[in-house]
Design a protein around this motif. Sequence first.
Motif, PDB file in Angstrom:
ATOM      1  N   ALA A 188       0.828  -1.195   0.000  1.00 37.23           N
ATOM      2  CA  ALA A 188       0.000   0.000   0.000  1.00 37.23           C
ATOM      3  C   ALA A 188       0.873   1.260   0.000  1.00 37.23           C
ATOM      4  O   ALA A 188       0.637   2.189  -0.773  1.00 37.23           O
ATOM      5  CB  ALA A 188      -0.927  -0.007   1.206  1.00 37.23           C
ATOM      6  N   ASP A 189       1.888   1.257   0.839  1.00 38.08           N
ATOM      7  CA  ASP A 189       2.707   2.462   0.975  1.00 38.08           C
ATOM      8  C   ASP A 189       3.602   2.690  -0.235  1.00 38.08           C
ATOM      9  O   ASP A 189       3.608   3.762  -0.827  1.00 38.08           O
ATOM     10  CB  ASP A 189       3.583   2.374   2.238  1.00 38.08           C
ATOM     11  CG  ASP A 189       2.730   2.361   3.498  1.00 38.08           C
ATOM     12  OD1 ASP A 189       1.518   2.657   3.379  1.00 38.08           O
ATOM     13  OD2 ASP A 189       3.257   2.044   4.583  1.00 38.08           O
ATOM     14  N   ASP A 190       4.377   1.653  -0.614  1.00 43.43           N
ATOM     15  CA  ASP A 190       5.371   1.848  -1.667  1.00 43.43           C
ATOM     16  C   ASP A 190       4.781   1.776  -3.064  1.00 43.43           C
ATOM     17  O   ASP A 190       5.228   2.449  -3.971  1.00 43.43           O
ATOM     18  CB  ASP A 190       6.488   0.802  -1.556  1.00 43.43           C
ATOM     19  CG  ASP A 190       7.190   0.876  -0.210  1.00 43.43           C
ATOM     20  OD1 ASP A 190       6.817   1.768   0.576  1.00 43.43           O
ATOM     21  OD2 ASP A 190       8.069   0.046   0.044  1.00 43.43           O
ATOM     22  N   GLU A 191       3.805   0.908  -3.260  1.00 48.30           N
ATOM     23  CA  GLU A 191       3.312   0.719  -4.619  1.00 48.30           C
ATOM     24  C   GLU A 191       1.948   1.356  -4.819  1.00 48.30           C
ATOM     25  O   GLU A 191       1.353   1.225  -5.884  1.00 48.30           O
ATOM     26  CB  GLU A 191       3.272  -0.777  -4.954  1.00 48.30           C
ATOM     27  CG  GLU A 191       4.651  -1.396  -4.757  1.00 48.30           C
ATOM     28  CD  GLU A 191       4.772  -2.799  -5.323  1.00 48.30           C
ATOM     29  OE1 GLU A 191       3.860  -3.227  -6.064  1.00 48.30           O
ATOM     30  OE2 GLU A 191       5.779  -3.447  -5.023  1.00 48.30           O
ATOM     31  N   GLY A 192       1.430   1.978  -3.792  1.00 45.35           N
ATOM     32  CA  GLY A 192       0.151   2.660  -3.924  1.00 45.35           C
ATOM     33  C   GLY A 192      -1.001   1.731  -4.239  1.00 45.35           C
ATOM     34  O   GLY A 192      -2.001   2.141  -4.826  1.00 45.35           O
ATOM     35  N   MET A 193      -0.856   0.481  -3.848  1.00 38.87           N
ATOM     36  CA  MET A 193      -1.906  -0.474  -4.145  1.00 38.87           C
ATOM     37  C   MET A 193      -3.077  -0.276  -3.188  1.00 38.87           C
ATOM     38  O   MET A 193      -2.880   0.025  -2.017  1.00 38.87           O
ATOM     39  CB  MET A 193      -1.336  -1.882  -3.987  1.00 38.87           C
ATOM     40  CG  MET A 193      -2.003  -2.931  -4.835  1.00 38.87           C
ATOM     41  SD  MET A 193      -1.132  -4.506  -4.680  1.00 38.87           S
ATOM     42  CE  MET A 193       0.169  -4.324  -5.872  1.00 38.87           C
ATOM     43  N   THR A 194      -4.300  -0.441  -3.723  1.00 33.79           N
ATOM     44  CA  THR A 194      -5.467  -0.429  -2.858  1.00 33.79           C
ATOM     45  C   THR A 194      -5.664  -1.852  -2.345  1.00 33.79           C
ATOM     46  O   THR A 194      -5.589  -2.794  -3.131  1.00 33.79           O
ATOM     47  CB  THR A 194      -6.714  -0.020  -3.659  1.00 33.79           C
ATOM     48  OG1 THR A 194      -6.412   1.183  -4.369  1.00 33.79           O
ATOM     49  CG2 THR A 194      -7.912   0.171  -2.759  1.00 33.79           C
ATOM     50  N   VAL A 195      -5.895  -1.998  -1.061  1.00 36.33           N
ATOM     51  CA  VAL A 195      -6.071  -3.345  -0.516  1.00 36.33           C
ATOM     52  C   VAL A 195      -7.421  -3.449   0.169  1.00 36.33           C
ATOM     53  O   VAL A 195      -7.764  -2.635   1.027  1.00 36.33           O
ATOM     54  CB  VAL A 195      -4.952  -3.687   0.495  1.00 36.33           C
ATOM     55  CG1 VAL A 195      -5.161  -5.094   1.039  1.00 36.33           C
ATOM     56  CG2 VAL A 195      -3.583  -3.553  -0.154  1.00 36.33           C
ATOM     57  N   PHE A 196      -8.194  -4.455  -0.258  1.00 36.21           N
ATOM     58  CA  PHE A 196      -9.471  -4.757   0.392  1.00 36.21           C
ATOM     59  C   PHE A 196      -9.264  -6.062   1.127  1.00 36.21           C
ATOM     60  O   PHE A 196      -9.049  -7.103   0.511  1.00 36.21           O
ATOM     61  CB  PHE A 196     -10.567  -4.884  -0.668  1.00 36.21           C
ATOM     62  CG  PHE A 196     -11.954  -5.067  -0.106  1.00 36.21           C
ATOM     63  CD1 PHE A 196     -12.814  -3.988   0.036  1.00 36.21           C
ATOM     64  CD2 PHE A 196     -12.405  -6.332   0.272  1.00 36.21           C
ATOM     65  CE1 PHE A 196     -14.098  -4.163   0.545  1.00 36.21           C
ATOM     66  CE2 PHE A 196     -13.688  -6.496   0.781  1.00 36.21           C
ATOM     67  CZ  PHE A 196     -14.527  -5.410   0.922  1.00 36.21           C
ATOM     68  N   LEU A 197      -9.314  -6.008   2.454  1.00 34.83           N
ATOM     69  CA  LEU A 197      -8.897  -7.159   3.230  1.00 34.83           C
ATOM     70  C   LEU A 197      -9.983  -7.545   4.219  1.00 34.83           C
ATOM     71  O   LEU A 197     -10.507  -6.686   4.932  1.00 34.83           O
ATOM     72  CB  LEU A 197      -7.593  -6.760   3.929  1.00 34.83           C
ATOM     73  CG  LEU A 197      -7.051  -7.508   5.112  1.00 34.83           C
ATOM     74  CD1 LEU A 197      -5.539  -7.521   4.990  1.00 34.83           C
ATOM     75  CD2 LEU A 197      -7.433  -6.818   6.400  1.00 34.83           C
ATOM     76  N   THR A 198     -10.379  -8.806   4.211  1.00 29.86           N
ATOM     77  CA  THR A 198     -11.387  -9.217   5.194  1.00 29.86           C
ATOM     78  C   THR A 198     -10.692  -9.870   6.368  1.00 29.86           C
ATOM     79  O   THR A 198      -9.613 -10.438   6.232  1.00 29.86           O
ATOM     80  CB  THR A 198     -12.393 -10.232   4.625  1.00 29.86           C
ATOM     81  OG1 THR A 198     -11.791 -11.517   4.628  1.00 29.86           O
ATOM     82  CG2 THR A 198     -12.822  -9.859   3.219  1.00 29.86           C
ATOM     83  N   THR A 199     -11.307  -9.789   7.510  1.00 32.29           N
ATOM     84  CA  THR A 199     -10.703 -10.391   8.690  1.00 32.29           C
ATOM     85  C   THR A 199     -11.741 -10.596   9.779  1.00 32.29           C
ATOM     86  O   THR A 199     -12.787  -9.948   9.791  1.00 32.29           O
ATOM     87  CB  THR A 199      -9.560  -9.514   9.235  1.00 32.29           C
ATOM     88  OG1 THR A 199      -9.008 -10.130  10.385  1.00 32.29           O
ATOM     89  CG2 THR A 199     -10.062  -8.127   9.616  1.00 32.29           C
ATOM     90  N   GLN A 200     -11.442 -11.558  10.648  1.00 32.82           N
ATOM     91  CA  GLN A 200     -12.288 -11.732  11.828  1.00 32.82           C
ATOM     92  C   GLN A 200     -11.594 -11.135  13.039  1.00 32.82           C
ATOM     93  O   GLN A 200     -12.122 -11.185  14.137  1.00 32.82           O
ATOM     94  CB  GLN A 200     -12.497 -13.203  12.151  1.00 32.82           C
ATOM     95  CG  GLN A 200     -12.919 -14.059  11.016  1.00 32.82           C
ATOM     96  CD  GLN A 200     -13.203 -15.480  11.494  1.00 32.82           C
ATOM     97  OE1 GLN A 200     -13.625 -15.691  12.612  1.00 32.82           O
ATOM     98  NE2 GLN A 200     -12.965 -16.446  10.633  1.00 32.82           N
ATOM     99  N   TYR A 201     -10.355 -10.635  12.815  1.00 35.74           N
ATOM    100  CA  TYR A 201      -9.565 -10.199  13.964  1.00 35.74           C
ATOM    101  C   TYR A 201      -9.582  -8.686  14.106  1.00 35.74           C
ATOM    102  O   TYR A 201      -9.174  -7.951  13.216  1.00 35.74           O
ATOM    103  CB  TYR A 201      -8.122 -10.667  13.816  1.00 35.74           C
ATOM    104  CG  TYR A 201      -8.001 -12.159  13.690  1.00 35.74           C
ATOM    105  CD1 TYR A 201      -8.453 -12.985  14.715  1.00 35.74           C
ATOM    106  CD2 TYR A 201      -7.451 -12.734  12.558  1.00 35.74           C
ATOM    107  CE1 TYR A 201      -8.354 -14.346  14.616  1.00 35.74           C
ATOM    108  CE2 TYR A 201      -7.339 -14.101  12.444  1.00 35.74           C
ATOM    109  CZ  TYR A 201      -7.792 -14.911  13.472  1.00 35.74           C
ATOM    110  OH  TYR A 201      -7.689 -16.261  13.353  1.00 35.74           O
TER     111      TYR A 201
END
Lengths: 336, 259, 258
Positions: A188-201
């Motif tokens: 996310a920081d270096d490559e400017g990628m958008t991340v959609f992340l699911t989690t239970q935590y």
Amino acid sequence: MSESASEWAIEVEGLTQKFRKGPLAVDGIDLHVERGEIYGFLGPNGAGKSTTVLMLTTLLPPTGGVARVGGFDIAREGGRVRSVIGAALQEAALDAHLTAREHMRLQTALQGVPKPERRARGDELIERVGLAEAADRKVGGYSGGMKRRLDLALALVHGPEILFLDEPTTGLDPQSRSSLWEEVERLADDEGMTVFLTTQYLEEADRLADRVGIIDRGKIVAEGTPAMLKAEVGEPSVSARAADPSDRGRLVEVLGRFGSASGPEDEDAAWVRLDPGCGGLVEVVRALDAEGLQVADLQLHEPTLDDVFLEKTGRKLEGAGEEQGDESGEFEAVSA
Amino acid sequence: MSGGAGFWGVARAVAWRSTHNFVTNPALVLPAMIFPLFFFGAFAGGLSNIDSSPGFDYPNGYTAFEFGFVLMQASAFGGVFTGFGIARDFESGFGRRLMLAAPNRLGILGGYVISSLIRALMVMTLLFAIGLLAGMDVSSNLPELVTLIGLALFLNFAIGMWAAGIALRFRSIQAGPLMQTPVFLILFLTPVYVPRELLSSWVQDVARFNPVTPVIEASRSLIAGSHDGLLLAFACVGALVLLFGISAVTGMRDAEASG
Amino acid sequence: MTGQLDSIYEVARRSFLRSMRQPAAFVPAIVFPLFLLAVNSAGLDAATGIPGFPTDSYVTFALAIPFIQGGTFTLLNSGTDLATDIETGFLNRMAMTPLGGPALLAGMLGGSMAIALIQTAFYIAIGFTVGADFAAGAAGVPMLFLLSLVICFAFSCVGVFTALRVGTGEAMQSMFPVFFVFLFFSSMAMPRDLIEQDWFRTVATINPLSYLIEGIRSLYVVGFDWEALGLAFGVSAILIAVFLSLAAASLRTTLVRT
Ligand SMILES: Nc1ncnc2c1ncn2[C@@H]1O[C@H](COP(=O)(O)OP(=O)(O)OP(=O)(O)O)[C@@H](O)[C@H]1O
Ligand SMILES: [Mg+2]
């Protein structure tokens, strides 16, 4: 596509999935994800996280609503959506009989990486997720963490703009978990990628996500930055324990000055949710001192995302099981 | 049997359970019933013309000839299925519960054998019914018929012991092919389609020393109303029972030892 | 387009590698047919004495069976592989790439054709080793390869379609006896006109496997029998047309991507 359309990385409006012989798994959700943002999608088992990811990655046609990913409509422009996204789904989809390098070879070819670059691209990604040593071993012998990391590397082959990760750290030990977190942050920081992340935590959403959406029984119950959500639940609360149990009445009274919600806790303790602008813990300590109250224990509780979940659903996140979720989902669908 | 009341009590309970299990579970009943019928149909139906080849001198026709094989094959495979049942029970932990509960552990084995015999009788009844419907020519009198069924049950017992020996040692259904394949091989290395004299040379040699060959031949003789080779057949099965019985009993000890 | 071909090649290569690394999948395809061939040709040698039997060497007659049996293994393996890919999500992974459904199908079928080629060469070699006649002569060898591959391709299409229907590798494996039944109730062991029982002859006549067996067998026993060959290719073509389009349609619903 016009530039204005791609202002958001992901835009979702009224997205719905009613399984033919199953529950209303996703019930008209709205959400927006900015470019370059890490969006944490938090919810208990069976909340509808994976179903949402499947729809956004074009693997499952929605039964209602619209969504644009990378500026493309997921229902009408599936091919273009797929060209800008990468995904590591909940089950690491690997072939036990192939090595990591062979997986890379297939994936780079299928993603249309030019032939001369494939090998180097594959090796670089394998290196980056720390699998260089194991690259020529069959995946069947990999640990859960290694499989997850390979799955992530495969999702990155074509340099996607938007990355979907469905419960990427479930089942990983703390060490593998934090190294995966670091990699996601780096993307996310270096490559400017958008991340959609699911989690239970909770911890994961708190640590990693710029913004969090909380989903329960197919509905989004809260959305915002972790700090905003916690602030919404309220200021921190303070609990104190009197050294002498007979002092409890006075303790309740003093604490009560700092917030409208307060009260006794157990036999010798009391709590208060601090009102905004009341001066915080320091003032509480001063007031207790001024009254000459001996305190055995004094604690400040910052609200957690669990408090947010509790506030919005009336249940604790941990252990908010699928069973309850399923039935009420069904019921709502009928009564709606 | 020297186990006394303990042995029979346990045997009866185990037999009841696995028979009940069998008859109420279509996934077990259907293959056990259909496989013999399938072979009977494929062989007796498809190859019947072969009895017009020179040297084929079985008097009761090809349907009866193949019936003699399929009857024995069905009872042998019934024994293998018993091994599957034992393996499944031990895999699921049920076998261990039996071992804990039963005062006489050989009774457990006895129970499996009894249910295996009951199943074999059921399959044989079906086969006889189909065979007679298909117009099979049976020349045997009642004692010969009883002897035929006795021989089949005896073979079922022997193969059941073989499969139990394997099942008790491996205690996993993964050992299935190990129980099945050798039985399949030994059965198909007998004179399956034609009398032994008409086999081509190498199989004829193999068949001559195959202990199941006399059983198949005696079965065919009995259907034709003759007693040829009866003693040899029972002696061969008796030897198998002894051999595999030892293996099953030591297998039981093995299962006991590993808790 | 060259990119597409390249992808198809990589998918094919992967399914080939995958199969070769699972001895449990291809060893039976070699061992079972040989066992049946040995037992049947020894046990049924006497059948050559039946008046009208087309050859005096039963093993020559029976050699067609391994090709068809190998075909049923091709069916089973390509089906099981695809079903496993559905179960593990590997199919989804491939579906996320720009590769189209037809190209995916082509790649998977291509991989099983590579296996089929090896199997075919093996069975042909066995035929020469056991000293069977080969009536069609040298020119018949390429024809035999071609027919065997076309048959395996047809079987593969059936396997892929079945896998898309049943969806799990275990369910696919439990289909095995079904194909076994097809094989046994065909003209596998006896020429159709020498089958005495009317019901059996009828079943064998309806059973498409009979024509596939007879096509291969004609090359061994008769030479170039254009009628038998035409029927074998024709039946294969029908199987391919039917099951390939069914498979493509099922794939479209399985890969319900938008
Ligand atoms: N293919 C399907 N058919 C029918 N119902 C389904 C299907 N897939 C999911 N569901 C149901 O939809 C609901 C949401 O499931 P989903 O997999 O999206 O939950 P999740 O939030 O990802 O849960 P988990 O944390 O356990 O992965 C569940 O009740 C589930 O049983
Ligand atoms: Mg999920």
